[in-house]
Design an enzyme around this catalytic site. Structure first.
Site, PDB file in Angstrom:
ATOM      1  N   TYR A  75      -1.360  -0.360  10.416  1.00  0.00           N
ATOM      2  CA  TYR A  75      -1.653  -0.074   9.134  1.00  0.00           C
ATOM      3  C   TYR A  75      -0.300  -0.264   8.081  1.00  0.00           C
ATOM      4  CZ  TYR A  75      -3.825  -1.387   4.191  1.00  0.00           C
ATOM      5  OH  TYR A  75      -3.613  -1.959   2.933  1.00  0.00           O
TER       6      TYR A  75
ATOM      7  N   SER B 198       0.696  -0.943   0.323  1.00  0.00           N
ATOM      8  CA  SER B 198       0.275   0.222  -0.171  1.00  0.00           C
ATOM      9  C   SER B 198       0.608   1.048  -0.218  1.00  0.00           C
ATOM     10  CB  SER B 198      -0.820  -0.339   1.790  1.00  0.00           C
ATOM     11  OG  SER B 198      -1.751   1.262   1.590  1.00  0.00           O
TER      12      SER B 198
HETATM   13  N1  NAD Z   1      -8.878  -1.512  -0.500  1.00  0.00           N
HETATM   14  C1  NAD Z   1      -7.970  -0.793  -0.948  1.00  0.00           C
HETATM   15  O1  NAD Z   1      -8.263   1.119  -0.640  1.00  0.00           O
HETATM   16  C2  NAD Z   1      -6.677  -1.091  -0.362  1.00  0.00           C
HETATM   17  C3  NAD Z   1      -5.398   0.152  -1.073  1.00  0.00           C
HETATM   18  C4  NAD Z   1      -3.785  -0.796  -0.192  1.00  0.00           C
HETATM   19  C5  NAD Z   1      -3.615  -1.739  -0.403  1.00  0.00           C
HETATM   20  N2  NAD Z   1      -4.600  -2.503  -0.124  1.00  0.00           N
HETATM   21  C6  NAD Z   1      -4.320  -4.147   0.169  1.00  0.00           C
HETATM   22  O2  NAD Z   1      -5.347  -4.752  -0.794  1.00  0.00           O
HETATM   23  C7  NAD Z   1      -5.389  -6.303  -0.532  1.00  0.00           C
HETATM   24  C8  NAD Z   1      -6.797  -6.602  -0.741  1.00  0.00           C
HETATM   25  O3  NAD Z   1      -7.607  -5.079   0.044  1.00  0.00           O
HETATM   26  P1  NAD Z   1      -9.150  -5.576  -0.579  1.00  0.00           P
HETATM   27  O4  NAD Z   1      -9.943  -3.869  -0.825  1.00  0.00           O
HETATM   28  O5  NAD Z   1      -9.488  -6.521  -1.665  1.00  0.00           O
HETATM   29  O6  NAD Z   1      -9.600  -6.717   0.875  1.00  0.00           O
HETATM   30  P2  NAD Z   1     -11.134  -7.152   0.306  1.00  0.00           P
HETATM   31  O7  NAD Z   1     -11.224  -6.618   2.126  1.00  0.00           O
HETATM   32  O8  NAD Z   1     -12.586  -6.638  -0.020  1.00  0.00           O
HETATM   33  O9  NAD Z   1     -10.991  -8.453   0.775  1.00  0.00           O
HETATM   34  C9  NAD Z   1     -10.622  -9.522   1.884  1.00  0.00           C
HETATM   35  C10 NAD Z   1      -9.700 -10.696   1.540  1.00  0.00           C
HETATM   36  O10 NAD Z   1      -9.214 -11.466   2.553  1.00  0.00           O
HETATM   37  C11 NAD Z   1      -9.371 -12.063   2.733  1.00  0.00           C
HETATM   38  N3  NAD Z   1      -8.688 -12.616   4.079  1.00  0.00           N
HETATM   39  C12 NAD Z   1      -9.088 -11.875   5.170  1.00  0.00           C
HETATM   40  N4  NAD Z   1      -7.956 -12.273   6.278  1.00  0.00           N
HETATM   41  C13 NAD Z   1      -7.475 -12.847   5.985  1.00  0.00           C
HETATM   42  C14 NAD Z   1      -6.611 -14.686   6.293  1.00  0.00           C
HETATM   43  N5  NAD Z   1      -6.330 -14.168   7.164  1.00  0.00           N
HETATM   44  N6  NAD Z   1      -6.577 -15.919   5.469  1.00  0.00           N
HETATM   45  C15 NAD Z   1      -6.639 -15.898   4.439  1.00  0.00           C
HETATM   46  N7  NAD Z   1      -7.992 -14.450   4.032  1.00  0.00           N
HETATM   47  C16 NAD Z   1      -8.350 -13.764   4.683  1.00  0.00           C
HETATM   48  C17 NAD Z   1     -11.026 -11.595   3.427  1.00  0.00           C
HETATM   49  O11 NAD Z   1     -11.772 -12.824   3.749  1.00  0.00           O
HETATM   50  C18 NAD Z   1     -10.907 -10.956   2.331  1.00  0.00           C
HETATM   51  O12 NAD Z   1     -11.652 -11.756   1.038  1.00  0.00           O
HETATM   52  C19 NAD Z   1      -4.998  -5.941   1.347  1.00  0.00           C
HETATM   53  O13 NAD Z   1      -3.751  -6.510   1.719  1.00  0.00           O
HETATM   54  C20 NAD Z   1      -5.212  -4.439   1.433  1.00  0.00           C
HETATM   55  O14 NAD Z   1      -4.795  -3.804   2.340  1.00  0.00           O
HETATM   56  C21 NAD Z   1      -6.176  -1.832  -0.281  1.00  0.00           C
END
Ligand code: NAD
Length: 258
Positions: free
Chosen positions: A157, A144
């Site tokens: 985070y 991120s």
């Molecule tokens: N959405 C944003 O703004 C954003 C920005 C920067 C980075 N990210 C990163 O992108 C990645 C995905 O984010 P997203 O927005 O798609 O999130 P999301 O919440 O839509 O999806 C995350 C998924 O991870 C799964 N998960 C959680 N804990 C877990 C575990 N212990 N083992 C296996 N699976 C697990 C959840 O069940 C979910 O399906 C994350 O690493 C997040 O930090 C997101």
């Protein structure tokens, strides 16, 4: 260009958001896709979506906080496809709070999923990538911009995503002679269930207003979309990115350029 025919990919946290979009695109581009998620129902739904579109996919139960679970997932994938070419470490959770607002148990939980999760899955995958013939593979970590610059009240985070960037560089350098590439993507704010959960937890009662503010806060005037992150993961996982390793690729609508 950017085809993954004949390759097997494990995508963690692929039941939702960015991971789901990466899984769907990898399936379209010819990979055999293993969907690993703690949510059994959503991982099966995404695998079925890929199969319905004519691709090849399987759902593998996975809790990234548990090394044994990561090892079992990799063993099951290799048992069925013979190898593992790509790992996308996407599973992650968020937390809002500055240093003094961050409780020890919340800090620990974020480290367990976002840091140990990458360590466990990468270790299981690299052990496999080193022993298969031909050797090697590609790892894409979803970090991120919060790991690169300070985002207000993202103390824990940001710490976990800084660790993801650092692990990316270590893995890239330590296995550079063994055909393993490792890169990370640093998204800005992407509209996914992750952001929905944040809105509901921290802004219940003012969700639509806060969503508008989130869009407006981005230099491009809107949040990113998961389908705008997936093509970069595809590129990094593909052989077309053969000269790319140890990199931090930013997709943030201009946020860190300010
Ligand atoms: N959405 C944003 O703004 C954003 C920005 C920067 C980075 N990210 C990163 O992108 C990645 C995905 O984010 P997203 O927005 O798609 O999130 P999301 O919440 O839509 O999806 C995350 C998924 O991870 C799964 N998960 C959680 N804990 C877990 C575990 N212990 N083992 C296996 N699976 C697990 C959840 O069940 C979910 O399906 C994350 O690493 C997040 O930090 C997101």
């Amino acid at each position: 260009m950017f085809r993954l025919d004949g390759k097997t990919a494990l995508i963690t946290g692929a039941g939702s958001g960015i991971g789901r979009e990466i899984a769907l695109l990898f399936g379209k581009q010819g990979a055999t896709v293993a969907i690993g998620d703690v949510n059994d129902q959503s991982e099966r739904a995404v695998a079925n979506e890929i199969i319905a579109a004519g691709g090849t996919a399987m759902a593998v139960p996975l809790d990234v906080t548990d090394l044994g679970s990561a090892e079992t997932a990799v063993r099951d994938i290799v048992g069925s496809t013979g190898r593992l070419d790509i790992l996308v470490n996407n599973a992650g959770i968020g937390l809002v709070g500055n240093l003094t607002e961050t409780a020890p148990q919340d800090f620990a939980r974020l480290i367990a999923v976002n840091v140990y999760g990458v360590y466990h899955c990468a270790q299981a995958a690299v052990n496999q990538m080193l022993q298969q013939e031909p050797k090697g593979g590609a790892i894409v970590n979803i970090a991120s911009i919060a790991g690169q610059v300070a985002v207000a009240r993202r103390f824990a985070y940001g710490a976990t995503k800084g660790a993801v960037i650092s692990m990316t560089q270590s893995i890239a350098m330590d296995y550079i002679d063994q055909g393993i590439r490792c890169n990370c993507i640093c998204p800005g704010t992407v509209e996914t269930p992750f952001v929905e959960a944040y809105l509901q937890k921290y802004h219940a009662g003012e969700i639509e207003e806060t969503r508008k503010q989130l869009h407006a806060r981005q230099p491009l005037g809107r949040m990113g979309r998961p389908e705008e992150i997936a093509p970069l993961a595809l590129y990094l996982a593909s052989d077309d990115a053969g000269y790319v390793t140890g990199s931090q690729m930013v997709i943030d609508g201009g946020l860190t350029a300010r």
